[in-house]
Design an enzyme around this catalytic site. Sequence first.
Site, PDB file in Angstrom:
ATOM      1  N   CYS A 271      33.878  28.786 -46.063  1.00 60.71           N
ATOM      2  CA  CYS A 271      34.671  29.735 -45.267  1.00 60.71           C
ATOM      3  C   CYS A 271      35.681  30.492 -46.115  1.00 60.71           C
ATOM      4  CB  CYS A 271      35.384  29.008 -44.133  1.00 60.71           C
ATOM      5  SG  CYS A 271      36.424  27.662 -44.717  1.00 60.71           S
TER       6      CYS A 271
ATOM      7  N   GLU B 207      39.817  27.602 -36.348  1.00 59.90           N
ATOM      8  CA  GLU B 207      39.655  27.754 -37.796  1.00 59.90           C
ATOM      9  C   GLU B 207      38.419  28.612 -37.987  1.00 59.90           C
ATOM     10  OE1 GLU B 207      41.637  26.559 -40.184  1.00 59.90           O
ATOM     11  OE2 GLU B 207      42.954  25.374 -38.921  1.00 59.90           O
TER      12      GLU B 207
HETATM   13  P1  NAD Z   1      29.310  28.692 -35.396  1.00 61.78           P
HETATM   14  O1  NAD Z   1      30.465  29.378 -34.780  1.00 61.78           O
HETATM   15  O2  NAD Z   1      27.945  29.254 -35.147  1.00 61.78           O
HETATM   16  O3  NAD Z   1      29.241  27.167 -34.914  1.00 61.78           O
HETATM   17  C1  NAD Z   1      30.375  26.316 -34.932  1.00 61.78           C
HETATM   18  C2  NAD Z   1      30.251  25.288 -33.813  1.00 61.78           C
HETATM   19  O4  NAD Z   1      30.162  25.978 -32.575  1.00 61.78           O
HETATM   20  C3  NAD Z   1      29.006  24.404 -33.908  1.00 61.78           C
HETATM   21  O5  NAD Z   1      29.340  23.098 -33.504  1.00 61.78           O
HETATM   22  C4  NAD Z   1      28.050  25.053 -32.919  1.00 61.78           C
HETATM   23  O6  NAD Z   1      27.183  24.098 -32.352  1.00 61.78           O
HETATM   24  C5  NAD Z   1      28.985  25.607 -31.866  1.00 61.78           C
HETATM   25  N1  NAD Z   1      28.435  26.805 -31.205  1.00 61.78           N
HETATM   26  C6  NAD Z   1      27.554  27.710 -31.694  1.00 61.78           C
HETATM   27  N2  NAD Z   1      27.284  28.659 -30.783  1.00 61.78           N
HETATM   28  C7  NAD Z   1      28.005  28.358 -29.684  1.00 61.78           C
HETATM   29  C8  NAD Z   1      28.173  28.975 -28.406  1.00 61.78           C
HETATM   30  N3  NAD Z   1      27.528  30.088 -28.060  1.00 61.78           N
HETATM   31  N4  NAD Z   1      29.031  28.381 -27.535  1.00 61.78           N
HETATM   32  C9  NAD Z   1      29.705  27.281 -27.863  1.00 61.78           C
HETATM   33  N5  NAD Z   1      29.579  26.650 -29.051  1.00 61.78           N
HETATM   34  C10 NAD Z   1      28.749  27.174 -29.953  1.00 61.78           C
HETATM   35  O7  NAD Z   1      29.651  28.616 -36.943  1.00 61.78           O
HETATM   36  P2  NAD Z   1      28.725  28.085 -38.097  1.00 61.78           P
HETATM   37  O8  NAD Z   1      27.609  29.065 -38.332  1.00 61.78           O
HETATM   38  O9  NAD Z   1      28.384  26.667 -37.884  1.00 61.78           O
HETATM   39  O10 NAD Z   1      29.741  28.140 -39.340  1.00 61.78           O
HETATM   40  C11 NAD Z   1      29.959  29.295 -40.065  1.00 61.78           C
HETATM   41  C12 NAD Z   1      31.238  29.988 -39.673  1.00 61.78           C
HETATM   42  O11 NAD Z   1      32.302  29.058 -39.634  1.00 61.78           O
HETATM   43  C13 NAD Z   1      31.661  31.045 -40.668  1.00 61.78           C
HETATM   44  O12 NAD Z   1      32.171  32.161 -40.002  1.00 61.78           O
HETATM   45  C14 NAD Z   1      32.775  30.365 -41.456  1.00 61.78           C
HETATM   46  O13 NAD Z   1      33.676  31.234 -42.079  1.00 61.78           O
HETATM   47  C15 NAD Z   1      33.399  29.557 -40.411  1.00 61.78           C
HETATM   48  N6  NAD Z   1      34.114  28.424 -41.009  1.00 61.78           N
HETATM   49  C16 NAD Z   1      35.463  28.390 -40.956  1.00 61.78           C
HETATM   50  C17 NAD Z   1      36.138  27.344 -41.562  1.00 61.78           C
HETATM   51  C18 NAD Z   1      37.639  27.256 -41.551  1.00 61.78           C
HETATM   52  O14 NAD Z   1      38.138  26.185 -41.907  1.00 61.78           O
HETATM   53  N7  NAD Z   1      38.371  28.271 -41.173  1.00 61.78           N
HETATM   54  C19 NAD Z   1      35.420  26.341 -42.199  1.00 61.78           C
HETATM   55  C20 NAD Z   1      34.043  26.424 -42.235  1.00 61.78           C
HETATM   56  C21 NAD Z   1      33.389  27.454 -41.612  1.00 61.78           C
END
Ligand code: NAD
Length: 456
Positions: free
Chosen positions: A244, A210
Amino acid sequence: MYNIKEIIEKQRLFFEEGRTKDIDFRIEKLKILRRVIIENEQEIMEALKKDLNKADFESYETEVGLVLEEIKYTIRHLPNWAGRKRVKTPLTHFLSRSYMYSEPYGITLIMSPWNYPFQLTIAPLIGAIAAGNCSIIKPSEYSYHTSAVIDKLISENFDEYHIAVVKGGREVNKTLLEEKFDYIFFTGSVPVGKIVMEAASKHLTPVTLELGGKSPCIVDETANIDLAAKRIVWGKFLNAGQTCVAPDYLMVQSSVKDKLIHKMKEYITEFYGESPCNNVDYPKIINDKHFNRLLSLLKSGNIIFGGECNDKTNQISPTILDTVTWDSAIMQEEIFGPILPVLEFESLGEVISVVNKHPKPLALYLFTNDNEREKNVIKNIFFGGGCINDTIVHLATSYMPFGGVGDSGMGGYHGKASFDTFSHKKSILKKSNLLDIPLRYPPYKEHLKLLKKIMR
Ligand code: NAD
């Protein structure tokens, strides 16, 4: 600090006992989850206030309430979804019956982001429990307080061998992703989504991703401009744009641009007051890194409304940016903040062509009263899902799957789609022993002629 291998091992042993396959067990756990959320509603909302300065109303509307509805809906429908489904059998398999069994994958990993940190962790968990899986939850380290509440509620009310919470940053994520899970459900950014999928591929683990992206909001000259302005302002500045599916940018037909902007300014003031950064109910940007990133994006165009910020509270007021082009910095990345760039168009054809030149968005919003234009956009632009004459609300339903396509993700969830996402469909054909038609067995002799009569 966490012995992840040990947690997985315990979950695997428990899963193999088969207790999660019992529908009553799953319903009991969903009921516990519901009760725990209701009993701790205040604590959850306080954590959301600390992490993002969310007003209690927004926290209930978009996090707690949404999840409670989803649990209620799942409990009501689970016995039906989980039952064996009889399906038709082709004539070639004469005297047999076909059934589909939904069975749990096993040990699932749920990784969630910080922007709706409660809902985006618990909503997938509902699907995982309903389908009979064990789960390890990894909430975001940025939404520290909400992650702590989730950890406390889950560890106090569920056995670690069924549901475990693992908190931490990059190192913990890396360690988790090295392990073999039976399903990974990831919500987050596109770059991290790629890391997750790469790690999953090493174990051939199926994934739901997602993700995010730039979701367009299109307003044409036939739209109800007043209502469009109101609903765009609501959807864009909810959670200070850290949603998002927030409208990322606005494309407005030139003839109605001034009127729409005028109305949007009125609604921003009506909703958030003259000084949004002093409004106790106006959310903040999650951390300094994102705050500073957004400040630099303010330079991408001409600020025609808002643009105030408070570096003590990390708030940025609802801002409208004009004179933006597709080459501007703000159009190169997902904004994820309270800044709305405005682009103009003359014909809908231009919009379709330019949106399709970019990665497939998670959401798209079209404001129009013209049915032909509505059909044209739905048919000719690829995107995850969206609304006609509204923003955001298409995801707040248990009746439709929510998810992206292409760069905005793969797979969907909510309601039955969550159950299906976390279930493997095992297809079984049960043959009668009463009759054994010799057609398929060698030597084939003249069998082909008969086969051609049956299979055409
Ligand atoms: P992110 O990708 O930085 O983090 C998401 C998760 O991944 C967190 O639990 C984080 O700890 C983990 N993570 C971060 N870096 C990592 C790495 N290098 N390796 C493995 N895991 C890692 O996202 P965010 O900043 O928390 O959220 C924002 C993003 O999420 C935006 O792009 C937004 O559009 C998207 N989002 C999508 C939805 C959806 O339902 N499609 C909902 C909310 C947010």
